[in-house]
Design an enzyme around this catalytic site. Sequence first.
Site, PDB file in Angstrom:
ATOM      1  CE  LYS A  51     -15.122  -7.919   4.190  1.00 43.91           C
ATOM      2  NZ  LYS A  51     -13.908  -7.855   3.369  1.00 43.91           N
ATOM      3  NE  ARG A  88      -2.811  -7.896  -4.690  1.00 47.36           N
ATOM      4  CZ  ARG A  88      -3.602  -8.348  -3.750  1.00 47.36           C
ATOM      5  NH1 ARG A  88      -3.132  -8.603  -2.565  1.00 47.36           N
ATOM      6  NH2 ARG A  88      -4.871  -8.586  -3.983  1.00 47.36           N
ATOM      7  CB  SER A 105      -4.753  -6.240   4.459  1.00 46.91           C
ATOM      8  OG  SER A 105      -4.234  -4.994   4.103  1.00 46.91           O
ATOM      9  CG  HIS A 113      -1.944  -0.980   1.327  1.00 51.51           C
ATOM     10  ND1 HIS A 113      -2.136  -1.744   2.453  1.00 51.51           N
ATOM     11  CD2 HIS A 113      -2.895  -1.366   0.449  1.00 51.51           C
ATOM     12  CE1 HIS A 113      -3.154  -2.568   2.265  1.00 51.51           C
ATOM     13  NE2 HIS A 113      -3.629  -2.362   1.047  1.00 51.51           N
TER      14      HIS A 113
END
Length: 158
Positions: free
Chosen positions: A41, A90, A127, A17
């Site tokens: 969440k 990614r 993460s 990040h």
Amino acid sequence: MRRVVCPGSFDPITNGHLDIIGRAARLYDEVTVAVLINLEKSGLFTVDERIEVLHTVTKEYANVKVQKFHGLLVDFCKQNDIPAIVKGIRVVSDFDYELQMAQLNYRLSGVETLFMPTNPEYSFLSSSRVKEIARYGGDVSGLVPDLVHELLIERLRS
């Protein structure tokens, strides 16, 4: 002024990040790191804790600010006069997902999305993987900023 937003949950923020935020900060006049408030969440860290950490780990960039948001990212962009979103990519599966989101966001609002390939050093990093490794006692130093590493160890011990 050229403005962009780097959105995410950042639970926790990783060196991947930070790489994207730092690269965006070198290219744009103002980078807003937008921390998503996801009411469905419960994160490892609260939104306010994530914001505090982000302020600390991005302090070297005078043109980076951190805000939280709830709802549609494009609404946040419009409210803050931000014409573009920067997303790190990614792998191909990231691109497949993010391309659809970019097209939908553009259709909804005219907000552009810019894709930045992740530094290969961080292409495997997420993460959720960091949290999983840390939960099982694995060493995540080097994957997250030192402050985040300390906070992860402290949080997962309790």
